[in-house]
Design a protein around this motif. Structure first.
Motif, PDB file in Angstrom:
ATOM      1  N   GLN B 517       4.479  -5.295   1.256  1.00  0.00           N
ATOM      2  CA  GLN B 517       4.848  -5.158   2.662  1.00  0.00           C
ATOM      3  C   GLN B 517       5.051  -3.685   3.025  1.00  0.00           C
ATOM      4  O   GLN B 517       4.560  -3.204   4.048  1.00  0.00           O
ATOM      5  CB  GLN B 517       6.137  -5.962   2.932  1.00  0.00           C
ATOM      6  N   ALA B 518       5.758  -2.969   2.166  1.00  0.00           N
ATOM      7  CA  ALA B 518       5.993  -1.544   2.410  1.00  0.00           C
ATOM      8  C   ALA B 518       4.673  -0.790   2.455  1.00  0.00           C
ATOM      9  O   ALA B 518       4.480   0.117   3.270  1.00  0.00           O
ATOM     10  CB  ALA B 518       6.895  -0.973   1.315  1.00  0.00           C
ATOM     11  N   ALA B 519       3.768  -1.173   1.572  1.00  0.00           N
ATOM     12  CA  ALA B 519       2.483  -0.480   1.519  1.00  0.00           C
ATOM     13  C   ALA B 519       1.655  -0.743   2.769  1.00  0.00           C
ATOM     14  O   ALA B 519       0.901   0.113   3.220  1.00  0.00           O
ATOM     15  CB  ALA B 519       1.714  -0.902   0.270  1.00  0.00           C
ATOM     16  N   LEU B 520       1.801  -1.929   3.327  1.00  0.00           N
ATOM     17  CA  LEU B 520       1.025  -2.254   4.534  1.00  0.00           C
ATOM     18  C   LEU B 520       1.330  -1.300   5.676  1.00  0.00           C
ATOM     19  O   LEU B 520       0.449  -0.944   6.461  1.00  0.00           O
ATOM     20  CB  LEU B 520       1.311  -3.689   4.977  1.00  0.00           C
ATOM     21  N   ALA B 521       2.575  -0.872   5.745  1.00  0.00           N
ATOM     22  CA  ALA B 521       2.944   0.079   6.792  1.00  0.00           C
ATOM     23  C   ALA B 521       2.161   1.374   6.606  1.00  0.00           C
ATOM     24  O   ALA B 521       1.688   1.982   7.573  1.00  0.00           O
ATOM     25  CB  ALA B 521       4.454   0.343   6.745  1.00  0.00           C
ATOM     26  N   GLU B 522       2.036   1.784   5.362  1.00  0.00           N
ATOM     27  CA  GLU B 522       1.246   2.984   5.051  1.00  0.00           C
ATOM     28  C   GLU B 522      -0.210   2.812   5.479  1.00  0.00           C
ATOM     29  O   GLU B 522      -0.822   3.718   6.030  1.00  0.00           O
ATOM     30  CB  GLU B 522       1.270   3.243   3.541  1.00  0.00           C
TER      31      GLU B 522
END
Lengths: 118, 592
Positions: B517-522
């Motif tokens: 999920q955190a990576a998706l923001a990136e």
């Protein structure tokens, strides 16, 4: 020492649009460049600014046509013939050469007497 | 001896095989060819004043060595013997051609000019005191006034002593094309007077960067399968913009060196057991898409941003190919060009040449794509040559941390070479590789080097990438990798090398450290950024994150976007399987 031709490719439109002050500044830049060149141990063997490429006339065989040999956005606008130790030296000099919204080409002069086969 | 034939194949004629002295001499000559070629040629070039003449004299010297060493035994210092022999020949040739006076007239006044050109200094003829001119040779071969392809060709030919034929095979162009490239480059060196000299301190950083880029590109080329079926784990390429104006001084100035906290073998606290699959999806070859978004065009060398997280970012060596293909939408014009060379014939010739010069390690055939097994073979040799070059540079420039960084990066990447492709020739994700087969000696050496290189005032991108590779190399399993530290190192890397591709790699690491999920923001930020628009690794990475989040239908769409831009068969197969899985999973969850 070897000879190099420093070819100045300017954007002619930029020059045409330049104010008198801007043009005067450019001439001052060239005067300074010639001084720097000598300070760097290179020799200025001569150079000139050229009239715009619209004044050029090309000759191919017998055919005479209006215009420069190749049409490009940046046209040959002037040159210096210099003497430098080697390419690195010539490039260091060329990096200081003023040019109006364009670039510089450095070409070694072919010394035909020394190396006819090159 | 034809100049165009090049130096590499020191074929050793006329000695009886069973003869002990002959065999010993032959082996010593071969050994000296591999180890001493650059040294001998570099020292000879200064006397000869001309690279062509120097090459010819050096090759002569190697041939005469065989006979002399068979007769008199192998000298204590074969390199010095060869250098003396080659330099004598150069002098003789200069006299004989009666060009001596002309050549010396350029030199004799001993003016600054001659000194700076660096060739042909008669003061260097003292036989006892042969200077090590290898750096001059390297910097001349990698001069920015030469095109990148020419730099690579010259480096392989003059520094590594490969033949034109061998280089042509490695880069999948015809021998004639490669010969023309080498000749043109040598003519430019002579005609434009590219100096034979180590750059001055002010120029050194830029010039060294160019040299390292050539070595790195050689390595990544070795792992780029020309068919587009990735066999590499190196990263996608970068745009010229970020490479030539690289670390942007301001950016690196703001990177305080103490932020690089690299802790090899640090205790592993993160557990990402839920994420057993690869963080990143296959990021195979080629960069045309990225290139097309970069107006400046030329892709650069190399960029192993990853060797790490995604394991699959093979590097397209588009730069190497670019001569043939401008913006080519197809995998490789070069591949096509191979078909013009009958493979078996090529292989025989090269193999025999190579066996003379110890070119081909016996276990090199590991290319997955059978059609290209032969080019793959030679390409694998490039990897060894690149490591040799990096070693040589590290020995010659012990104060340059980034050189050690590059050597470390190559060693750590190469430590995994045996596990990159499985028995069937399929790519193995980093997550799935058999870590017990990694080369522990290379890992230990690389890790020691990287620790030193990171102590530099401002660690460069190779050192930082090497640190990332070291963390991977030391991790007992994929899940038990020190992902938080890897994320941190990518952050440092971004500061010296602000590239969206680095950011994408960082996102993949974030997905392991902090979850998808955190990576998706990136990823969303990268999509906004736009520079990677159309870049299939962006779609593939996004797809993987969505898959791991159970958003199967969106994942399938993203895989399809990636598939649209993928041509390599291995890659396409992988993506197609994923798409099918995602569609099925999406249906099942809809049923529930």
């Amino acid at each position: 020492m070897a000879q190099y031709l420093i070819l100045l490719y300017d954007n002619e439109a930029a020059w045409a649009a330049a104010t008198p002050e801007r043009r005067a500044e450019e001439l001052t830049n060239h005067a300074r460049f010639q001084q720097q060149l000598a300070e760097m141990g290179a020799k200025n063997l001569g150079g000139n600014a050229l009239q715009p490429s619209t004044t050029a006339t090309s000759v191919r065989g017998d055919v005479v046509t209006d215009g420069p040999f190749t049409e490009t956005k940046e046209a040959l606008g002037g040159y210096y013939l210099i003497e430098a130790h080697d390419l690195d030296h010539a490039l260091a000099v060329a990096k200081l050469c003023p040019v109006l919204d364009g670039g510089i080409e450095v070409r070694p002069v072919w010394d035909v007497t020394a190396d006819p086969a090159a | 001896m034809g100049r165009d034939g090049g130096p590499g194949g020191v074929t050793v004629p006329g000695t009886a095989d069973g003869d002990g002295a002959g065999a010993e001499a032959r082996s010593a000559v071969n050994d000296a060819h591999r180890r001493e070629w650059a040294y001998v040629l570099a020292a000879t070039a200064r006397v000869a004043g001309d690279l062509d003449l120097a090459e010819e004299c050096v090759q002569d010297a190697y041939l005469s060595a065989l006979e002399a060493w068979t007769r008199q035994g192998v000298p204590d210092r074969p390199g010095a013997w060869l250098t003396t022999a080659a330099r004598r020949r150069a002098l003789d040739a200069l006299r004989r051609e009666r060009t001596l006076r002309d050549k010396l007239s350029l030199i004799a006044p001993r003016d600054e000019a001659a000194d700076s050109a660096g060739f042909g200094d008669p003061a260097l003829l003292a036989e006892e005191d042969i200077p090590d001119d290898r750096l001059r040779l390297v910097f001349t071969c990698c001069h920015p006034a030469l095109g990148l392809e020419a730099q690579i060709a010259l480096t392989l030919r003059l520094v590594c002593g490969l033949t034109t034929r061998q280089i042509a095979d490695a880069f999948l162009v015809s021998e004639a094309t490669m010969a023309a490239r080498v000749t043109r480059a040598k003519k430019k060196i002579a005609g434009a007077r590219i100096p034979y000299r180590i750059p001055e301190a002010a120029e050194l950083p830029d010039r060294l960067r160019a040299v390292l880029a050539v070595v790195h590109l050689l390595y990544t080329t070795a792992h780029t399968d020309p068919s587009g079926a990735a066999t590499a784990e190196t990263a996608p390429p970068e745009t010229a913009a970020s490479d030539t104006t690289p670390p942007g001084t301001s950016a690196s100035d703001t990177a305080p060196s103490d932020t690089v906290t690299f802790t090899p073998a640090s205790p592993v606290s993160t557990t990402c057991d839920t994420v057993t699959s690869a963080a990143a999806e296959p990021h195979p070859t080629s960069s045309d898409t990225v290139r097309s978004t970069a107006p400046t065009g030329t892709t650069t060398a190399s960029d192993t941003v990853t060797s790490a997280t995604s394991e699959l970012h093979p590097t397209p060596s588009d730069t190497v190919r670019s001569e043939a293909a401008e913006p080519s939408p197809t995998p490789s014009d070069t591949v096509r060009s191979t078909s013009s060379t009958p493979a078996p014939a090529a292989s025989d010739t090269v193999r025999s040449a190579a066996s003379a010069a110890h070119l081909i390690p016996s276990d090199t055939v590991r290319s997955g794509a059978a059609d290209f097994a032969i080019p793959g073979l030679y390409r694998a040799d490039l990897a060894e040559r690149a490591i040799d070059l990096a070693r040589m540079l590290a020995a010659l420039m012990p104060d340059e941390a980034e050189v050690r960084g590059l050597l470390a990066l190559l060693l750590l990447t190469d430590a995994r070479r045996e596990t990159r492709v499985d028995a069937d020739g399929h790519l193995q994700l980093l997550a799935d590789q058999d870590r017990s087969r990694w080369d522990q000696a290379a890992i230990a050496e690389g890790t020691a080097l990287v620790t030193g290189a990171l102590r530099a005032e401002r660690p460069g991108r190779y050192a930082i990438q090497a640190a990332i590779a070291a963390l991977h190399a030391e991790a007992p399993t994929y899940a038990a990798t020190d992902w938080p530290q890897i994320v941190q190192l990518y952050g440092v890397l971004l500061r010296v090398w602000p590239s969206p591709v680095v950011r994408l790699n960082r996102a993949a690491a974030v997905s392991m450290a902090d979850g998808p999920q955190a990576a998706l923001a990136e990823i969303a930020a990268l999509e906004q950024d736009g520079r990677l628009a159309g870049y299939r690794y962006l779609s593939a990475t996004k797809a993987d994150l969505l898959r791991r989040l159970g958003r199967f239908s969106e994942a399938a769409d993203a895989y399809e976007a990636a598939l649209d831009r993928t041509w390599g068969a291995v890659e396409r197969g992988f993506l197609e399987r994923r798409i099918t899985e995602m569609r099925e999973s999406a249906l099942r969850s809809a049923d529930r």
